[in-house]
Motif scaffolding. Sequence first.
Motif, PDB file in Angstrom:
ATOM      1  N   ILE A  67       0.831  -1.206   0.000  1.00  0.00           N
ATOM      2  CA  ILE A  67       0.000   0.000   0.000  1.00  0.00           C
ATOM      3  C   ILE A  67       0.867   1.259   0.000  1.00  0.00           C
ATOM      4  O   ILE A  67       0.580   2.211  -0.707  1.00  0.00           O
ATOM      5  CB  ILE A  67      -0.933   0.017   1.232  1.00  0.00           C
ATOM      6  N   VAL A  91       4.813  -0.014  -2.942  1.00  0.00           N
ATOM      7  CA  VAL A  91       4.756  -0.640  -4.267  1.00  0.00           C
ATOM      8  C   VAL A  91       3.655  -0.020  -5.126  1.00  0.00           C
ATOM      9  O   VAL A  91       3.917   0.436  -6.248  1.00  0.00           O
ATOM     10  CB  VAL A  91       4.548  -2.169  -4.149  1.00  0.00           C
ATOM     11  N   TYR A  92       2.432   0.034  -4.570  1.00  0.00           N
ATOM     12  CA  TYR A  92       1.336   0.631  -5.337  1.00  0.00           C
ATOM     13  C   TYR A  92       1.640   2.087  -5.703  1.00  0.00           C
ATOM     14  O   TYR A  92       1.508   2.477  -6.876  1.00  0.00           O
ATOM     15  CB  TYR A  92       0.018   0.508  -4.569  1.00  0.00           C
ATOM     16  N   PRO A  93       2.088   2.940  -4.732  1.00  0.00           N
ATOM     17  CA  PRO A  93       2.389   4.326  -5.112  1.00  0.00           C
ATOM     18  C   PRO A  93       3.447   4.424  -6.199  1.00  0.00           C
ATOM     19  O   PRO A  93       3.381   5.295  -7.059  1.00  0.00           O
ATOM     20  CB  PRO A  93       2.897   4.944  -3.804  1.00  0.00           C
ATOM     21  N   LEU A  94       4.411   3.508  -6.146  1.00  0.00           N
ATOM     22  CA  LEU A  94       5.476   3.546  -7.147  1.00  0.00           C
ATOM     23  C   LEU A  94       4.900   3.378  -8.553  1.00  0.00           C
ATOM     24  O   LEU A  94       5.169   4.175  -9.458  1.00  0.00           O
ATOM     25  CB  LEU A  94       6.462   2.425  -6.835  1.00  0.00           C
ATOM     26  N   LEU A 146      13.258  -1.807  -1.674  1.00  0.00           N
ATOM     27  CA  LEU A 146      12.401  -0.676  -1.292  1.00  0.00           C
ATOM     28  C   LEU A 146      13.065   0.247  -0.279  1.00  0.00           C
ATOM     29  O   LEU A 146      12.624   1.363  -0.058  1.00  0.00           O
ATOM     30  CB  LEU A 146      11.079  -1.192  -0.713  1.00  0.00           C
ATOM     31  N   VAL A 177      14.121   3.572  -1.761  1.00  0.00           N
ATOM     32  CA  VAL A 177      13.162   4.312  -2.582  1.00  0.00           C
ATOM     33  C   VAL A 177      12.842   5.648  -1.905  1.00  0.00           C
ATOM     34  O   VAL A 177      12.467   5.666  -0.734  1.00  0.00           O
ATOM     35  CB  VAL A 177      11.869   3.496  -2.773  1.00  0.00           C
ATOM     36  N   MET A 210       8.315   9.492  -3.903  1.00  0.00           N
ATOM     37  CA  MET A 210       7.636   8.541  -4.769  1.00  0.00           C
ATOM     38  C   MET A 210       6.192   8.275  -4.345  1.00  0.00           C
ATOM     39  O   MET A 210       5.318   8.089  -5.163  1.00  0.00           O
ATOM     40  CB  MET A 210       8.376   7.238  -4.541  1.00  0.00           C
ATOM     41  N   SER A 211       5.981   8.176  -3.042  1.00  0.00           N
ATOM     42  CA  SER A 211       4.695   7.704  -2.530  1.00  0.00           C
ATOM     43  C   SER A 211       3.702   8.835  -2.264  1.00  0.00           C
ATOM     44  O   SER A 211       2.529   8.573  -2.057  1.00  0.00           O
ATOM     45  CB  SER A 211       4.910   6.952  -1.213  1.00  0.00           C
ATOM     46  N   LEU A 212       4.180  10.058  -2.246  1.00  0.00           N
ATOM     47  CA  LEU A 212       3.344  11.125  -1.698  1.00  0.00           C
ATOM     48  C   LEU A 212       2.032  11.331  -2.448  1.00  0.00           C
ATOM     49  O   LEU A 212       0.962  11.386  -1.841  1.00  0.00           O
ATOM     50  CB  LEU A 212       4.134  12.434  -1.661  1.00  0.00           C
ATOM     51  N   ILE A 213       2.122  11.457  -3.766  1.00  0.00           N
ATOM     52  CA  ILE A 213       0.918  11.820  -4.514  1.00  0.00           C
ATOM     53  C   ILE A 213      -0.163  10.734  -4.440  1.00  0.00           C
ATOM     54  O   ILE A 213      -1.301  11.014  -4.063  1.00  0.00           O
ATOM     55  CB  ILE A 213       1.272  12.198  -5.963  1.00  0.00           C
ATOM     56  N   PRO A 214       0.169   9.481  -4.774  1.00  0.00           N
ATOM     57  CA  PRO A 214      -0.879   8.458  -4.678  1.00  0.00           C
ATOM     58  C   PRO A 214      -1.450   8.325  -3.263  1.00  0.00           C
ATOM     59  O   PRO A 214      -2.661   8.165  -3.104  1.00  0.00           O
ATOM     60  CB  PRO A 214      -0.156   7.181  -5.095  1.00  0.00           C
ATOM     61  N   LEU A 215      -0.580   8.420  -2.257  1.00  0.00           N
ATOM     62  CA  LEU A 215      -1.079   8.257  -0.890  1.00  0.00           C
ATOM     63  C   LEU A 215      -1.969   9.418  -0.480  1.00  0.00           C
ATOM     64  O   LEU A 215      -2.980   9.235   0.199  1.00  0.00           O
ATOM     65  CB  LEU A 215       0.085   8.143   0.093  1.00  0.00           C
ATOM     66  N   LEU A 225      -5.269   8.667  -1.877  1.00  0.00           N
ATOM     67  CA  LEU A 225      -5.875   7.568  -1.126  1.00  0.00           C
ATOM     68  C   LEU A 225      -6.400   8.079   0.210  1.00  0.00           C
ATOM     69  O   LEU A 225      -7.521   7.771   0.634  1.00  0.00           O
ATOM     70  CB  LEU A 225      -4.816   6.486  -0.902  1.00  0.00           C
TER      71      LEU A 225
END
Lengths: 371, 297
Positions: free
Chosen positions: A105, A108-111, B133, B136, B140-145, B148
Amino acid sequence: MEEAAQHEEQPSKAASIFTTGPLRIIASLIVPVVAFLVLRWSFIFMRDTDANKLLIGLVALFIGVGAVWALYLITDNLVSLLPQRIGDTVRPFVFVGPALTILCIYLVYPLVRTIYLSFFDARSENFVGIENYIFALTSPDMLIAFRNNLLWLVFVTGFVVSLGLVIAVMVDRIGRWEPVAKSIIFLPMAISAVGASVIWKFIYSFQPSPRPQIGLLNSIVTALGGEPQGWLILKPWNNFFLIIIMIWILTGFAMVVISAAVKGVPAELLEAARIDGASEVRIFFGVIIPYIRGTLITIATTVLIMVLKIFDIVYVMTSGQNDTEVIANRMFREVFVFRNFGRGSALAILLLIAVIPAMIYNVRNIRETRS
Amino acid sequence: MNMTPQTRRRHSRSWVNRLLSDIPLRLTIIIIAFIWTLPTVGLLISSLRPQNDIQSSGWWTVFEHPFEATQWTLANYQRVLTTDAMGDAFLNSLLVTIPSVVIPITIAAFAAYAFAWMEFPGKAFLFAVVVGLMVVPLQMSLIPLLRLYTQLDLNGTFLGIWLAHTGFGLPLAVFLLYGYISSLPEEIIESARVDGASPMMTFTRLVLPLSVPAIASFAIFQFLWVWNDLLVALVFLGTKKEVTVVTSRLAALVGERGEAWHVLTAGAFITMVIPLIVFFALQRYFVRGLTAGSVKG
């Protein structure tokens, strides 16, 4: 851990509830639901209540940590109800599953998603191909950011490793004051980059000429007969004034790690060199440096990765104004100021690409040590 | 940092020689240590001076009359803790940090145990993913999270940031704890199994207590990382006074009150208090944890 002691009684109790007849199945369904409801309730409680924050904190900690443990203990119990052969196959996933889920969550998914978004426009509605990357690699603003990131990488890494090395070799010879000296130089590593930025912003503080200078740097300059300067708006030197902060933070870290390696240089090797009449300088370059090369490379790589993502210092000191922009700060501004998710994603991907060599190296390393 | 008494080799040179080469050496070290301390000392002294003094003279002028009581005041702290909401932010920081340390440790310890002592399909691959990971960048994760979290209504909540810090800290935690747990002697684990202990019992009663040193190192690293973090706090908690943490509060103060050094110096020192206590109290673990954790994305 103490939690272990507190919780170890639970499995047996829980097991005795579960093992009484058909209640098992019902319980196994109800317990997670109840656990979820409790969590949900506590979540709302924590969000909306005006109760004492410390109390909320304790409740949160208790429920948060308790829930995580309960999750494992309950699922483990459920698994032990299964026929043994199946249970043994499933059990490892009880242990490793939550971690893998969270990694999926949060990383991997955000990547995957960020890669996808980087090919779309500001609001992620229209496909724009590589336009965001063209912007990222050619626009004048970004070129400045790249130049600055390069300055950061070269100067921070160069200074941190060489200063760290020189200090490490020096403190190795001062006897019983060594730990004190090391603590003092290492101390900035404990401070947040925001705190460090305020410390240095104060040093760089500037007052127009007739007023007394309260910033250390300007007061030294004026004491020496110079003109006070607004250091943070002085292009392009302002970048170096920010870089100094990072050097101040990281040198102690490099020094401590290198110092451990320097102590590992065999005494006989140094003695032999001294008997041969080598000077201390020659010993430093001819014996010590080659012997600790591996450590130096590791430290340099670590510092490179840290500096690549530099954000806090620039954000607090200048917000990227006056040509001090760096990639990570620009990425933040693209997302939170300009609301351009496409460009923000593309910048994040560029940061990722830059660390891929380190990723491959780590994975290969671990593969080798395991086989 | 080597805190044990000096036991290493002594240089076999004559004392005259040593004295001559040691004086410049010691002097250099003293100068370096002085330069390294000066910025922090300046901040601390300034934070204890009255507002007017800070604005009209440099902090070093206190040494002209160091014992004159009118030079010193706690008013800046009082003000920054109450009016400037640093007190609330301090509590929020604790509230954010403690679960953000405990949760990933728990989850990572279970996973590390499975990677070290259990067999399951895809183990080597999954572990390689975890290691990959580790570096990483979290950008990288900020926008999708963020999106969400907007859907789940988690933006600006403590729960949201705990989970975020858990996710970002997990690869490193698994990796570090795996390194330690996998090096425990096989006989211990095996004998527990022979005695009929379930994997869960082996884990909670045997492996966890034995892993305390590794857990402590990671805990200190993660604690400081979360406490000192700005980016994750800005993104997932925001700057609202009810939830904001010390770092983002201080960053906001820099923006709001640019040259109000009486506020900024006291505020900065408040953000530093806990890390400094940890630093001085747990120095050995501190260094080990930071060194091990330095690769974190």
